[in-house]
Structure formats: structure tokens, C-alpha cells
Design an enzyme around this catalytic site. Structure first.
Site, PDB file in Angstrom:
ATOM      1  N   ARG A   1     -12.055  58.976  40.709  1.00 49.79           N
ATOM      2  CA  ARG A   1     -11.499  57.625  40.446  1.00 49.79           C
ATOM      3  C   ARG A   1     -10.272  57.811  39.556  1.00 49.79           C
ATOM      4  O   ARG A   1     -10.320  58.555  38.561  1.00 49.79           O
ATOM      5  CB  ARG A   1     -12.520  56.741  39.748  1.00 49.79           C
ATOM      6  CG  ARG A   1     -11.856  55.486  39.187  1.00 49.79           C
ATOM      7  CD  ARG A   1     -12.828  54.440  38.759  1.00 49.79           C
ATOM      8  NE  ARG A   1     -13.432  53.780  39.921  1.00 49.79           N
ATOM      9  CZ  ARG A   1     -14.074  52.611  39.848  1.00 49.79           C
ATOM     10  NH1 ARG A   1     -14.219  51.997  38.705  1.00 49.79           N
ATOM     11  NH2 ARG A   1     -14.593  52.070  40.927  1.00 49.79           N
TER      12      ARG A   1
ATOM     13  N   HIS B   1     -10.762  51.743  48.028  1.00 45.89           N
ATOM     14  CA  HIS B   1     -12.084  51.957  47.434  1.00 45.89           C
ATOM     15  C   HIS B   1     -13.073  52.014  48.602  1.00 45.89           C
ATOM     16  O   HIS B   1     -13.863  51.091  48.827  1.00 45.89           O
ATOM     17  CB  HIS B   1     -12.389  50.797  46.479  1.00 45.89           C
ATOM     18  CG  HIS B   1     -13.527  51.046  45.541  1.00 45.89           C
ATOM     19  ND1 HIS B   1     -14.408  52.098  45.676  1.00 45.89           N
ATOM     20  CD2 HIS B   1     -13.939  50.352  44.434  1.00 45.89           C
ATOM     21  CE1 HIS B   1     -15.303  52.033  44.707  1.00 45.89           C
ATOM     22  NE2 HIS B   1     -15.033  50.999  43.938  1.00 45.89           N
TER      23      HIS B   1
ATOM     24  N   LYS C   1      -5.297  66.775  26.271  1.00 43.17           N
ATOM     25  CA  LYS C   1      -4.484  67.774  25.561  1.00 43.17           C
ATOM     26  C   LYS C   1      -3.285  68.187  26.403  1.00 43.17           C
ATOM     27  O   LYS C   1      -2.648  69.202  26.151  1.00 43.17           O
ATOM     28  CB  LYS C   1      -5.327  69.022  25.259  1.00 43.17           C
ATOM     29  CG  LYS C   1      -6.512  68.772  24.357  1.00 43.17           C
ATOM     30  CD  LYS C   1      -7.214  70.103  24.084  1.00 43.17           C
ATOM     31  CE  LYS C   1      -8.572  69.903  23.451  1.00 43.17           C
ATOM     32  NZ  LYS C   1      -9.362  71.149  23.514  1.00 43.17           N
TER      33      LYS C   1
ATOM     34  N   ARG D   1     -20.838  50.620  37.786  1.00 44.59           N
ATOM     35  CA  ARG D   1     -21.619  50.715  39.005  1.00 44.59           C
ATOM     36  C   ARG D   1     -21.282  51.942  39.846  1.00 44.59           C
ATOM     37  O   ARG D   1     -22.157  52.686  40.273  1.00 44.59           O
ATOM     38  CB  ARG D   1     -21.377  49.493  39.917  1.00 44.59           C
ATOM     39  CG  ARG D   1     -22.202  48.296  39.595  1.00 44.59           C
ATOM     40  CD  ARG D   1     -21.421  47.059  39.994  1.00 44.59           C
ATOM     41  NE  ARG D   1     -20.274  46.977  39.117  1.00 44.59           N
ATOM     42  CZ  ARG D   1     -20.290  46.373  37.935  1.00 44.59           C
ATOM     43  NH1 ARG D   1     -21.355  45.766  37.543  1.00 44.59           N
ATOM     44  NH2 ARG D   1     -19.233  46.382  37.153  1.00 44.59           N
ATOM     45  N   THR D   2     -19.980  52.147  40.088  1.00 44.60           N
ATOM     46  CA  THR D   2     -19.590  53.197  41.024  1.00 44.60           C
ATOM     47  C   THR D   2     -20.010  54.568  40.483  1.00 44.60           C
ATOM     48  O   THR D   2     -20.620  55.369  41.192  1.00 44.60           O
ATOM     49  CB  THR D   2     -18.060  53.144  41.250  1.00 44.60           C
ATOM     50  OG1 THR D   2     -17.733  51.825  41.666  1.00 44.60           O
ATOM     51  CG2 THR D   2     -17.622  54.126  42.303  1.00 44.60           C
TER      52      THR D   2
HETATM   53  C1  NCD Z   1     -14.161  47.303  41.474  1.00 44.00           C
HETATM   54  C2  NCD Z   1     -13.159  48.409  41.204  1.00 44.00           C
HETATM   55  O1  NCD Z   1     -13.276  49.158  40.240  1.00 44.00           O
HETATM   56  O2  NCD Z   1     -12.273  48.513  42.032  1.00 44.00           O
HETATM   57  N1  NCD Z   1     -15.425  47.480  40.967  1.00 44.00           N
HETATM   58  C3  NCD Z   1     -16.290  48.382  41.534  1.00 44.00           C
HETATM   59  O3  NCD Z   1     -15.952  49.490  41.852  1.00 44.00           O
HETATM   60  N2  NCD Z   1     -17.549  47.968  41.755  1.00 44.00           N
HETATM   61  C4  NCD Z   1     -13.602  45.953  41.283  1.00 44.00           C
HETATM   62  C5  NCD Z   1     -13.062  45.547  39.928  1.00 44.00           C
HETATM   63  O4  NCD Z   1     -12.861  46.322  39.030  1.00 44.00           O
HETATM   64  O5  NCD Z   1     -12.815  44.341  39.812  1.00 44.00           O
END
Ligand code: NCD
Length: 327
Positions: A118, A148, A96, A68-69
Site C-alpha cells: 500500500r 484498490h 532514514k 481493515r486491509t
Molecule cells: C479505503 C482505502 O484505503 O482506499 N479503505 C479501505 O481500504 N477499506 C477507502 C478510504 O480510505 O476511504
């Protein structure tokens, strides 16, 4: 040395990076959410693109898995007319032995304007924001168990849309709060929005130690914790971040904490059920609740695009104004 909360604001208090919701003011969050509401309405138009970031380059750096993100950051940048590059770290030179710092310097040399990061290590986006050349914005898309912030903002947007201002709501967060960057960022966001009643519901092993300092009330029995709440936020068990022994079994967890229709009736009759995804049916949520009328989980995903558009537009505009002042 300034931490993420200080580094992300410029001297005038404007947002130049988004690293954490900690320390953000109600005014700043409200302005981001108002902008996101505007973008969300515009998404209903036949032409969804706006030219705000035309000529800008957004680089998505995902060192950890995401559905999703990553997709919604991608769509958001395209809808702002930016050029978007998504670096698949598994096939990049990080495998590498290239360091994060060197990868970064190379991407800077390609004249990026914004990095979306991320990483499984808490603090990685902060490390990057602290070292990039001044005109580049950094947006945290989830770092370890730390933060987040765009997820928290889309959660606040969804709460505002369905239930109004969080300043008179009861919000219960259920499940693995200990390993959840989503819960941490949402709690800071709710506090900034003056939410008077934030509850955490989980077994002691899945609760972080600092909840009382954050003004969060904890409950071990879900029946008590859910009583009369307006908003329920469910969390996945973050098994990849857990040390062994914290959890009885998934079946046991569902028996004690799983969100069933019966348990949902303990909350207010018009309560909403949220989840950042990915959902695990039969572990933290029953099918009937996940697919039921009170779930707003897919609306959260749609709001994610608008919120990420607002964050990218705001950080890049601050960086641009600051660059002009330096001339
Ligand atoms: C979350 C995450 O990656 O922190 N998901 C997200 O970004 N929508 C929560 C999760 O992984 O459970």
C-alpha cells in the site's frame, strides 16, 4: 512498455501479480470469486487454516495507514499457513532515507514470496512488480487514487452473495469518486462483470473526468441517481488527497448527499448499502443506515479475508508454475 494490466498476467493469461482490476476478464474474476466463496465456507470450520502456502513468506509493506486491509491481508496469509512479516514503514529505514528500490532488494534477499503493497503514490506496486525477481508476486493493497483491486473483488463478492450476478443489476456509487481508488477499481470490475447500469452520484467537483468513457452515468441530484438501484456504494470524503475548495462543508455534504433512511427508500426495497470503510457517521452515512438491516458493511470486511486468500493463492501458484517452466 507494458502497463499494470499487462504486467499482472503471464503469457497464458494467468494472474501472477494483482495490480489493477482494469483488463481482468469476467472468467478470471469469476474464478477468483468462486475460490473466495470456498474459502469463506471453510472459515466456519473449527480449524480455519489450510496448508496451501506452507513454507511461503508474505511481506506486508504498508507505506500508508490502514486498519481493515492490513489486518485482513495478515489474517488471510496466516489462514493459508504462510509466514507473515509486516513491516511498519514509520519505524523502518525508509525514514532514514533508504529508497523504495533498496528496501525492496533487502526484502528480496530475505527470500520473500509475495509482497502486499500500500502506497500513497499511484503506480508504486507496479514499480515494484516491474523490478522484483521473477518468482515474487506483488499484490496492490491501494495505491494513491489509482487502484484498490482486492477491495473491488471483495465488493463484487459481496454483491454476488446478496444480489446475484452483477450482469443484471443497477449499482450507484455515491460521494468522493474523484479521489477514490476503491470506486475506480470497482467500476473496472463491474464493467468486466457486464454490469449494465453503473451510476456515479456526487457534486461535479468530486467526479473524475473520464466516467463517460467508462460507461458510467453521472447524477448531481441523489434523488434521481438512487431511483430503483439494487446496490448503493458509499465513499468517504478523501480529505487527505483533496486540494482546498472542492468541498463546501461536511454538514453541507450530508445535507445534499448523506445516506439517510428517507433517501434509502428511493432505491429498490431490498437494496444493499456498502462502504469500504472507514465510515464517517453523519457525513456520508446516517447512523440508522450504517446500523440498519440493509447495510452489509461488516460482511464486506469478512469477505475481505476470503478474497485476499484467493488472490494470494492464485498469484503464488502462477509464479510457482512459471518458475518450474523456467528450469
Ligand atoms: C479505503 C482505502 O484505503 O482506499 N479503505 C479501505 O481500504 N477499506 C477507502 C478510504 O480510505 O476511504
Amino acid at each position: 512498455m507494458p502497463g499494470p494490466a499487462e504486467l499482472q498476467l503471464n503469457r497464458d493469461g494467468n494472474l501472477r501479480h494483482l495490480l489493477t482490476t482494469e483488463g481482468l476478464s469476467r472468467e478470471l474474476i469469476t474464478s477468483l470469486l468462486d475460490t473466495a466463496d470456498g474459502f469463506r465456507s471453510a472459515q466456519g470450520q473449527p480449524v480455519k487454516k489450510v496448508p496451501l502456502l506452507r513454507g511461503k513468506t508474505v511481506v506486508n509493506l504498508f507505506f500508508e495507514n490502514s486498519t481493515r486491509t492490513r489486518t485482513t491481508f495478515d489474517i488471510a496469509a496466516h489462514r493459508l499457513s504462510a509466514d507473515v512479516v509486516t513491516l511498519d514503514i514509520r519505524t523502518s529505514s525508509a525514514s532514514k532515507g533508504e529508497t523504495l528500490f533498496d528496501t525492496l532488494k533487502n526484502l528480496e534477499a530475505m527470500q520473500a514470496d509475495l509482497f502486499v503493497v500500500r502506497h500513497s503514490a499511484g503506480g508504486a506496486p507496479f514499480f515494484i512488480a516491474d523490478r522484483v525477481t521473477p518468482h515474487i508476486a506483488v499484490v496492490n493493497a491501494g495505491d494513491g487514487t489509482h487502484a484498490h483491486p482486492t477491495q473491488a473483488l471483495l465488493d463484487l463478492m459481496t454483491i454476488r452473495q446478496h444480489k446475484g450476478d452483477p450482469n443484471n443489476l443497477s449499482v450507484a456509487i455515491v460521494g468522493d469518486l474523484r479521489h477514490s481508488r476503491v470506486a475506480r477499481s470497482l467500476i473496472h470490475g463491474l464493467r468486466a462483470m457486464q454490469c449494465p447500469d453503473i451510476r456515479a452520484i456526487a457534486p461535479g467537483t468530486l467526479l473524475p473526468n473520464d466516467l463517460a468513457d467508462l460507461g458510467v452515468r453521472t447524477f448531481h441530484r441523489i434523488e434521481e441517481g438512487l431511483s430503483g438501484v439494487d446496490v448503493i456504494v458509499l465513499l468517504r470524503l478523501q480529505k487527505e488527497r483533496m486540494i482546498a475548495g472542492l468541498l463546501p462543508s461536511e454538514r453541507e455534504f450530508f445535507k445534499l448527499y448523506g445516506m439517510t433512511e428517507d433517501r434509502l427508500r428511493l432505491a429498490k426495497s431490498d437494496a444493499i448499502v456498502m462502504h469500504p470503510g472507514p465510515i464517517n457517521r453523519g457525513v456520508e452515512i446516517a447512523n440508522e443506515v450504517a446500523d440498519g438491516p440493509q447495510a452489509v458493511i461488516l460482511n464486506q470486511v469478512t469477505n475481505g479475508i476470503a478474497v485476499r486468500m484467493a488472490v494470494m493463492a492464485m498469484t503464488i501458484s502462477t509464479q510457482q508454475a512459471d518458475a518450474l517452466c523456467r528450469l
